[in-house]
Write an enzyme that holds these catalytic residues in place. Structure first.
Site, mmCIF file in Angstrom:
data_model
loop_
_atom_site.group_PDB
_atom_site.id
_atom_site.type_symbol
_atom_site.label_atom_id
_atom_site.label_comp_id
_atom_site.label_asym_id
_atom_site.label_seq_id
_atom_site.Cartn_x
_atom_site.Cartn_y
_atom_site.Cartn_z
ATOM 1 N N ARG A 1 -24.895 27.536 10.101
ATOM 2 C CA ARG A 1 -24.764 28.772 9.300
ATOM 3 C C ARG A 1 -23.548 28.771 8.375
ATOM 4 O O ARG A 1 -23.106 29.823 7.910
ATOM 5 C CB ARG A 1 -24.750 30.010 10.195
ATOM 6 N N HIS B 1 -29.951 14.421 -16.196
ATOM 7 C CA HIS B 1 -29.817 15.867 -16.403
ATOM 8 C C HIS B 1 -29.113 16.163 -17.739
ATOM 9 O O HIS B 1 -29.585 16.977 -18.543
ATOM 10 C CB HIS B 1 -29.038 16.472 -15.232
ATOM 11 N N GLU C 1 -22.668 18.516 -21.256
ATOM 12 C CA GLU C 1 -22.162 19.760 -20.655
ATOM 13 C C GLU C 1 -20.823 20.157 -21.291
ATOM 14 O O GLU C 1 -20.512 21.347 -21.404
ATOM 15 C CB GLU C 1 -22.022 19.621 -19.133
ATOM 16 N N LYS D 1 -15.287 26.924 -17.338
ATOM 17 C CA LYS D 1 -16.230 27.203 -16.248
ATOM 18 C C LYS D 1 -15.588 28.122 -15.209
ATOM 19 O O LYS D 1 -16.232 29.065 -14.722
ATOM 20 C CB LYS D 1 -16.697 25.897 -15.599
ATOM 21 N N LYS E 1 -22.671 26.424 -7.189
ATOM 22 C CA LYS E 1 -24.141 26.308 -7.163
ATOM 23 C C LYS E 1 -24.495 25.043 -6.402
ATOM 24 O O LYS E 1 -24.047 23.946 -6.765
ATOM 25 C CB LYS E 1 -24.712 26.232 -8.580
ATOM 26 N N ASN F 1 -26.291 28.098 -19.061
ATOM 27 C CA ASN F 1 -27.585 27.406 -19.034
ATOM 28 C C ASN F 1 -28.122 27.116 -20.417
ATOM 29 O O ASN F 1 -29.326 26.863 -20.571
ATOM 30 C CB ASN F 1 -28.607 28.246 -18.261
ATOM 31 N N ARG G 1 -22.732 34.298 -16.652
ATOM 32 C CA ARG G 1 -22.884 32.917 -16.177
ATOM 33 C C ARG G 1 -24.175 32.268 -16.682
ATOM 34 O O ARG G 1 -24.237 31.047 -16.830
ATOM 35 C CB ARG G 1 -22.813 32.861 -14.641
ATOM 36 N N HIS H 1 -34.550 21.440 -18.113
ATOM 37 C CA HIS H 1 -35.158 21.319 -16.779
ATOM 38 C C HIS H 1 -36.634 20.967 -16.910
ATOM 39 O O HIS H 1 -37.180 20.198 -16.104
ATOM 40 C CB HIS H 1 -34.988 22.608 -15.980
ATOM 41 N N HIS I 1 -30.723 24.460 -20.861
ATOM 42 C CA HIS I 1 -31.221 24.065 -19.539
ATOM 43 C C HIS I 1 -32.686 24.439 -19.310
ATOM 44 O O HIS I 1 -33.369 23.783 -18.534
ATOM 45 C CB HIS I 1 -30.358 24.676 -18.433
ATOM 46 N N GLU J 1 -24.268 34.990 -11.280
ATOM 47 C CA GLU J 1 -25.117 34.906 -12.468
ATOM 48 C C GLU J 1 -25.912 36.181 -12.716
ATOM 49 O O GLU J 1 -27.133 36.159 -12.885
ATOM 50 C CB GLU J 1 -26.059 33.694 -12.371
HETATM 51 P P1 NAD Z 1 -25.617 11.726 -10.385
HETATM 52 O O1 NAD Z 1 -25.006 12.451 -9.291
HETATM 53 O O2 NAD Z 1 -26.987 11.195 -10.221
HETATM 54 O O3 NAD Z 1 -24.641 10.555 -10.826
HETATM 55 C C1 NAD Z 1 -25.018 9.712 -11.886
HETATM 56 C C2 NAD Z 1 -24.977 8.234 -11.483
HETATM 57 O O4 NAD Z 1 -23.627 7.780 -11.498
HETATM 58 C C3 NAD Z 1 -25.494 7.949 -10.100
HETATM 59 O O5 NAD Z 1 -26.168 6.715 -10.115
HETATM 60 C C4 NAD Z 1 -24.215 7.837 -9.286
HETATM 61 O O6 NAD Z 1 -24.364 7.086 -8.110
HETATM 62 C C5 NAD Z 1 -23.309 7.154 -10.253
HETATM 63 N N1 NAD Z 1 -21.888 7.326 -10.084
HETATM 64 C C6 NAD Z 1 -21.243 8.423 -9.657
HETATM 65 N N2 NAD Z 1 -19.921 8.266 -9.824
HETATM 66 C C7 NAD Z 1 -19.728 7.032 -10.337
HETATM 67 C C8 NAD Z 1 -18.600 6.311 -10.741
HETATM 68 N N3 NAD Z 1 -17.381 6.852 -10.732
HETATM 69 N N4 NAD Z 1 -18.769 5.055 -11.213
HETATM 70 C C9 NAD Z 1 -20.030 4.527 -11.304
HETATM 71 N N5 NAD Z 1 -21.144 5.166 -10.968
HETATM 72 C C10 NAD Z 1 -20.982 6.430 -10.497
HETATM 73 O O7 NAD Z 1 -25.679 12.637 -11.719
HETATM 74 P P2 NAD Z 1 -24.670 13.686 -12.354
HETATM 75 O O8 NAD Z 1 -24.905 13.624 -13.812
HETATM 76 O O9 NAD Z 1 -23.298 13.527 -11.846
HETATM 77 O O10 NAD Z 1 -25.210 15.069 -11.799
HETATM 78 C C11 NAD Z 1 -26.500 15.536 -12.127
HETATM 79 C C12 NAD Z 1 -26.912 16.543 -11.092
HETATM 80 O O11 NAD Z 1 -26.015 17.649 -11.125
HETATM 81 C C13 NAD Z 1 -28.309 17.102 -11.319
HETATM 82 O O12 NAD Z 1 -29.001 17.126 -10.105
HETATM 83 C C14 NAD Z 1 -28.046 18.519 -11.811
HETATM 84 O O13 NAD Z 1 -29.076 19.400 -11.482
HETATM 85 C C15 NAD Z 1 -26.762 18.851 -11.103
HETATM 86 N N6 NAD Z 1 -25.952 19.887 -11.753
HETATM 87 C C16 NAD Z 1 -25.499 20.891 -10.974
HETATM 88 C C17 NAD Z 1 -24.695 21.874 -11.529
HETATM 89 C C18 NAD Z 1 -24.114 22.933 -10.653
HETATM 90 O O14 NAD Z 1 -23.545 23.892 -11.176
HETATM 91 N N7 NAD Z 1 -24.197 22.800 -9.346
HETATM 92 C C19 NAD Z 1 -24.373 21.825 -12.888
HETATM 93 C C20 NAD Z 1 -24.863 20.780 -13.655
HETATM 94 C C21 NAD Z 1 -25.654 19.810 -13.076
HETATM 95 N N1 GLY Z 2 -24.274 24.728 -14.545
HETATM 96 C C1 GLY Z 2 -24.531 26.109 -14.684
HETATM 97 C C2 GLY Z 2 -23.782 26.968 -13.727
HETATM 98 O O1 GLY Z 2 -23.017 26.510 -12.935
HETATM 99 O O2 GLY Z 2 -23.960 28.156 -13.746
#
Ligand code: NAD
Ligand code: GLY
Length: 366
Positions: free
Chosen positions: A121, A265, A185, A227, A143, A245, A241, A252, A248, A237
């Site tokens: 939890r 992404h 971003e 941010k 998020k 997006n 917030r 998406h 997005h 949001e």
């Molecule tokens: P990812 O986590 O897939 O990382 C991208 C690639 O880089 C992967 O292959 C990873 O293993 C590799 N990698 C990571 N760090 C590395 C490093 N220092 N050196 C070499 N390789 C490395 O992708 P991302 O772009 O970091 O994140 C995308 C995800 O984030 C999506 O799922 C998206 O929906 C999510 N997201 C969430 C929010 C939020 O607010 N929570 C905001 C934007 C995106």
């Molecule tokens: N990436 C959008 C948010 O965090 O709200």
């Protein structure tokens, strides 16, 4: 001792937390002050573990540090892989006073945060983002979640970390395509609320794509500051917030259509921001000169400018219908009132949306 270049605070009352930004922080920064119990579980993936796991362990001297290493990829941001985190925690008898640590990009960060929100939890967690995208966006703001085959990030929770540790040196091992994805971003912040940052980005894009340390540090700091400010004003949001997006809703749809992991992404968001800018022109909000500025910036970052060739307007409409921003079946979109000001609207003309989708789908211009 590496320097802590910047410290920001995400102001959320008694859930406020710091964002520590600097070069070389991983391994040299003692994070035990953010850990209540004696055990830590680092969650990472099989790409990041060989690069940074040992340094991450060194942030927790005196603690029992266990690890879960997940397969790498957006296609693994699902229930089955999430369950591996719970397996690891239970096999090592982690109790309520454990702390989870997300070491990796946004996929690891979102999944670890969601695991922390659910495990017994709710247990505390720490974000150590290692991609540009996760350093400027996903690690901040709470998020968390996983994908569903029918829609991106459809299952999740708002759940804030104890601290975010950003070591900009980790970006030196990031493939150029991932750097570009993170820049999408970064550009977003300029477009939605920071016109001066947008000017700076136009002047600095070459330095950013080359990962020049001073430029990267500046971009990470300004993005996180933006941010943190938005999240402090609207954590759940209910309004502001949602402007984060921009691009997005289209993005998406592209990610889901292409199959998770095919389009990054950030790539999908970059193209999505071009479509949003085009629709903003049709809605009479910005002019074509502004639109061209958006396209030039996305292009300079090395991001794709058009959706997958086989994607149709009907595909977009079907996939955009499950967007989390929609209310009572009405599509809500983030559009640009000007370069530096975004708005969330459910009154965009359907005919204009059709024109935008028709302009970007199908045959490429010769
Ligand atoms: P990812 O986590 O897939 O990382 C991208 C690639 O880089 C992967 O292959 C990873 O293993 C590799 N990698 C990571 N760090 C590395 C490093 N220092 N050196 C070499 N390789 C490395 O992708 P991302 O772009 O970091 O994140 C995308 C995800 O984030 C999506 O799922 C998206 O929906 C999510 N997201 C969430 C929010 C939020 O607010 N929570 C905001 C934007 C995106
Ligand atoms: N990436 C959008 C948010 O965090 O709200």
């Amino acid at each position: 001792m590496p320097e802590l270049h910047h410290q920001l605070i995400v102001e959320l009352g008694d859930r406020s937390y710091p964002i520590l930004i600097g070069a070389g922080l991983l391994g040299s920064q003692d994070l035990t002050g953010y850990v209540a119990g004696s055990k830590v579980m680092i969650v990472t993936n099989n790409t990041v573990a060989p690069l940074y796991l040992e340094r991450a362990r060194a942030c927790f001297p005196g603690k029992q540090v266990d690890t879960v290493v997940l397969p790498d990829g957006e296609q693994y941001k699902d229930w089955q892989t999430l369950n591996r985190i719970f397996d690891g925690l239970l096999e090592r008898t982690h109790t309520r006073n454990t702390t989870l640590v997300a070491l990796g990009g946004g996929v690891v960060g979102d999944m670890t945060g969601f695991a922390a929100a659910c495990y017994q939890r709710g247990v505390p967690f720490i974000q150590i983002p290692t991609t540009l995208l996760s350093q400027v966006d996903s690690s901040v703001g709470g998020k968390t979640g996983i994908n569903h085959p029918l829609g991106k990030n459809m299952i999740g929770a708002f759940y804030q970390p104890q601290v975010v540790l950003i070591d900009t040196d980790t970006l030196t091992t990031l493939p150029p395509r991932e750097v570009a994805a993170g820049l999408a971003e970064v550009i977003k912040y300029g477009l939605i609320r920071e016109p001066a940052f947008l000017d700076w980005l136009e002047a600095s894009m070459d330095r950013l794509t080359a990962l020049e340390p001073a430029a990267v540090a500046e971009a990470v700091y300004r993005s996180c500051a933006c941010k943190a400010d938005v999240v402090a004003q609207d954590e759940r949001e209910s309004g502001l917030r949602a402007t984060l997006n921009l691009g997005h809703t289209f993005g998406h749809a592209i990610e889901t259509f292409a199959g998770y992991g095919q389009w990054l992404h950030g790539e999908a968001v970059g193209t999505g921001m071009i479509l949003a800018a085009d629709l903003s022109v049709r809605e009479g909000m910005i002019d074509r000169t502004d639109y061209e500025r958006v396209v030039r910036l996305i292009r300079a970052a090395g991001l794709p400018e058009r959706p997958p060739e086989t994607m149709t307007p009907a595909d977009f409409r079907r996939l955009m219908a499950v967007d989390k921003k929609n209310v009572d079946g009405r599509l809500r979109l983030v559009l640009l009132r000007s370069l530096g000001e975004a708005t969330v609207t459910d009154t965009a003309s359907d005919a204009h949306l059709t024109s935008t989708l028709d302009a970007f789908c199908g045959q490429r211009p010769a």
